[in-house]
Design a protein around this motif. Sequence first.
Motif, mmCIF file in Angstrom:
data_model
loop_
_atom_site.group_PDB
_atom_site.id
_atom_site.type_symbol
_atom_site.label_atom_id
_atom_site.label_comp_id
_atom_site.label_asym_id
_atom_site.label_seq_id
_atom_site.Cartn_x
_atom_site.Cartn_y
_atom_site.Cartn_z
ATOM 1 N N ASP A 89 10.338 -75.403 -30.189
ATOM 2 C CA ASP A 89 10.692 -75.097 -29.451
ATOM 3 C C ASP A 89 11.294 -75.798 -28.187
ATOM 4 O OD1 ASP A 89 8.450 -72.098 -29.426
ATOM 5 O OD2 ASP A 89 11.215 -71.739 -29.514
ATOM 6 N N THR A 90 10.293 -76.995 -28.717
ATOM 7 C CA THR A 90 9.997 -78.240 -28.261
ATOM 8 C C THR A 90 12.268 -78.827 -27.549
ATOM 9 O OG1 THR A 90 8.344 -79.609 -28.785
ATOM 10 C CG2 THR A 90 9.811 -80.733 -27.587
ATOM 11 N N GLY A 91 11.810 -79.171 -25.883
ATOM 12 C CA GLY A 91 13.191 -79.522 -26.008
ATOM 13 C C GLY A 91 13.986 -79.655 -24.270
ATOM 14 N N THR A 92 14.662 -79.765 -23.732
ATOM 15 C CA THR A 92 15.081 -80.037 -22.788
ATOM 16 C C THR A 92 16.066 -78.330 -22.044
ATOM 17 O OG1 THR A 92 15.304 -82.177 -22.536
ATOM 18 C CG2 THR A 92 16.187 -80.904 -20.538
ATOM 19 N N TYR A 93 15.538 -77.545 -21.527
ATOM 20 C CA TYR A 93 16.160 -76.413 -20.990
ATOM 21 C C TYR A 93 17.438 -76.215 -20.154
ATOM 22 C CZ TYR A 93 13.234 -74.020 -24.677
ATOM 23 O OH TYR A 93 11.994 -74.155 -25.455
ATOM 24 N N PHE A 94 18.309 -75.594 -20.429
ATOM 25 C CA PHE A 94 19.317 -75.961 -18.746
ATOM 26 C C PHE A 94 19.717 -74.196 -18.795
ATOM 27 C CE2 PHE A 94 19.990 -80.367 -19.210
ATOM 28 C CZ PHE A 94 20.277 -80.465 -20.423
ATOM 29 N N CYS A 95 20.064 -74.494 -17.363
ATOM 30 C CA CYS A 95 20.455 -72.559 -17.745
ATOM 31 C C CYS A 95 21.822 -72.878 -16.695
ATOM 32 C CB CYS A 95 19.730 -71.762 -16.826
ATOM 33 S SG CYS A 95 19.748 -73.180 -14.739
ATOM 34 N N THR A 96 22.845 -71.819 -16.984
ATOM 35 C CA THR A 96 24.296 -72.144 -16.837
ATOM 36 C C THR A 96 24.948 -70.177 -16.668
ATOM 37 O OG1 THR A 96 26.422 -71.837 -17.787
ATOM 38 C CG2 THR A 96 24.523 -71.723 -19.169
ATOM 39 N N VAL A 97 26.136 -70.268 -16.171
ATOM 40 C CA VAL A 97 26.517 -69.137 -15.740
ATOM 41 C C VAL A 97 27.954 -69.251 -15.649
ATOM 42 C CG1 VAL A 97 26.288 -69.633 -12.719
ATOM 43 C CG2 VAL A 97 26.600 -66.888 -14.134
ATOM 44 N N ARG A 98 28.230 -67.551 -16.459
ATOM 45 C CA ARG A 98 29.855 -68.212 -16.204
ATOM 46 C C ARG A 98 30.493 -66.516 -15.765
ATOM 47 N NH1 ARG A 98 31.261 -64.951 -20.813
ATOM 48 N NH2 ARG A 98 29.983 -64.679 -22.397
ATOM 49 N N PRO A 99 31.686 -66.784 -15.106
ATOM 50 C CA PRO A 99 31.923 -64.953 -14.856
ATOM 51 C C PRO A 99 31.584 -64.348 -16.379
ATOM 52 C CG PRO A 99 34.161 -66.891 -14.361
ATOM 53 C CD PRO A 99 32.448 -67.387 -15.498
ATOM 54 N N GLY A 100 32.382 -62.469 -15.988
ATOM 55 C CA GLY A 100 32.335 -61.677 -16.936
ATOM 56 C C GLY A 100 31.368 -61.605 -17.624
ATOM 57 N N ARG A 101 31.461 -60.115 -18.674
ATOM 58 C CA ARG A 101 30.697 -59.463 -19.282
ATOM 59 C C ARG A 101 29.868 -61.443 -20.327
ATOM 60 N NH1 ARG A 101 30.274 -54.542 -18.025
ATOM 61 N NH2 ARG A 101 31.827 -53.471 -17.164
ATOM 62 N N CYS A 102 28.743 -60.499 -20.200
ATOM 63 C CA CYS A 102 28.443 -61.476 -22.241
ATOM 64 C C CYS A 102 28.962 -61.269 -23.186
ATOM 65 C CB CYS A 102 26.759 -61.764 -22.643
ATOM 66 S SG CYS A 102 25.174 -62.152 -20.569
ATOM 67 N N GLY A 103 29.004 -60.302 -23.317
ATOM 68 C CA GLY A 103 29.832 -59.702 -24.510
ATOM 69 C C GLY A 103 29.087 -59.076 -25.610
ATOM 70 N N ASN A 104 28.163 -59.999 -26.582
ATOM 71 C CA ASN A 104 27.321 -60.113 -27.620
ATOM 72 C C ASN A 104 26.810 -61.191 -27.666
ATOM 73 O OD1 ASN A 104 29.209 -62.032 -29.405
ATOM 74 N ND2 ASN A 104 29.795 -60.220 -30.554
ATOM 75 N N VAL A 105 25.657 -61.657 -28.752
ATOM 76 C CA VAL A 105 24.755 -62.507 -28.705
ATOM 77 C C VAL A 105 25.750 -64.168 -29.067
ATOM 78 C CG1 VAL A 105 23.831 -62.128 -30.633
ATOM 79 C CG2 VAL A 105 22.805 -63.712 -28.817
ATOM 80 N N ASP A 106 26.161 -63.781 -29.522
ATOM 81 C CA ASP A 106 27.126 -65.126 -30.086
ATOM 82 C C ASP A 106 28.218 -65.285 -28.917
ATOM 83 O OD1 ASP A 106 27.694 -63.495 -33.716
ATOM 84 O OD2 ASP A 106 25.477 -65.310 -32.006
ATOM 85 N N GLN A 107 28.742 -64.622 -28.286
ATOM 86 C CA GLN A 107 29.273 -64.764 -27.255
ATOM 87 C C GLN A 107 28.546 -65.050 -25.743
ATOM 88 O OE1 GLN A 107 31.688 -60.937 -26.662
ATOM 89 N NE2 GLN A 107 33.319 -61.752 -27.820
ATOM 90 N N ALA A 108 27.337 -64.543 -25.232
ATOM 91 C CA ALA A 108 26.991 -64.614 -24.654
ATOM 92 C C ALA A 108 26.261 -66.836 -24.777
ATOM 93 C CB ALA A 108 25.286 -64.141 -24.509
ATOM 94 N N THR A 109 25.938 -67.058 -26.200
ATOM 95 C CA THR A 109 25.242 -68.452 -26.078
ATOM 96 C C THR A 109 26.386 -69.332 -26.451
ATOM 97 O OG1 THR A 109 24.451 -67.406 -28.142
ATOM 98 C CG2 THR A 109 23.252 -67.055 -26.745
ATOM 99 N N LEU A 110 28.002 -69.090 -26.837
ATOM 100 C CA LEU A 110 28.597 -70.120 -27.463
ATOM 101 C C LEU A 110 28.901 -71.057 -26.077
ATOM 102 C CD1 LEU A 110 30.683 -70.800 -29.447
ATOM 103 C CD2 LEU A 110 32.688 -69.711 -28.489
ATOM 104 N N VAL A 111 28.052 -72.108 -25.993
ATOM 105 C CA VAL A 111 28.269 -72.823 -24.996
ATOM 106 C C VAL A 111 29.040 -74.199 -24.984
ATOM 107 C CG1 VAL A 111 28.335 -75.200 -27.206
ATOM 108 C CG2 VAL A 111 27.082 -75.495 -24.936
#
Length: 127
Positions: A89-111
């Motif tokens: 779990d070590t690393g730099t954690y970033f937050c982000t936001v975009r308009p629209g629904r997340c959709g599914n987990v793959d779409q929600a976490t597509l960089v």
Amino acid sequence: QIQLGESGGDSVQSGGSLKLSCASSGYSYQLYCMAWFRQGPDGGREGVAAIDAEGTEFYTDSAKGRFTVSRDKTSGTMYLLMNELKLEDTGTYFCTVRPGRCGNVDQATLVNLYVVWGQGTQVTVSS
């Protein structure tokens, strides 16, 4: 202008817990998807968890069962509670936001779907 600011990173031992915060401002999307990503030593940024405007939560396999994403609608702050932390779990954690629904987990976490990022907060897990 959208502004994001992560905090809460620290050095912890394996098995410990941390709670990250992401303060956000400058947007008024009715529908949005906020997400947490982790950037490891190899430089790649991978999704961890996301939450949409309706409060639906999304988790990648690495986070499922250990992490909890939440959001305070009033303040616009998103949180990531991380339990049972592992070395990976070590690393730099970033937050982000975009308009629209997340959709599914793959779409929600597509960089590539995200444009605006915070500065990141470092999490180091040691044995």
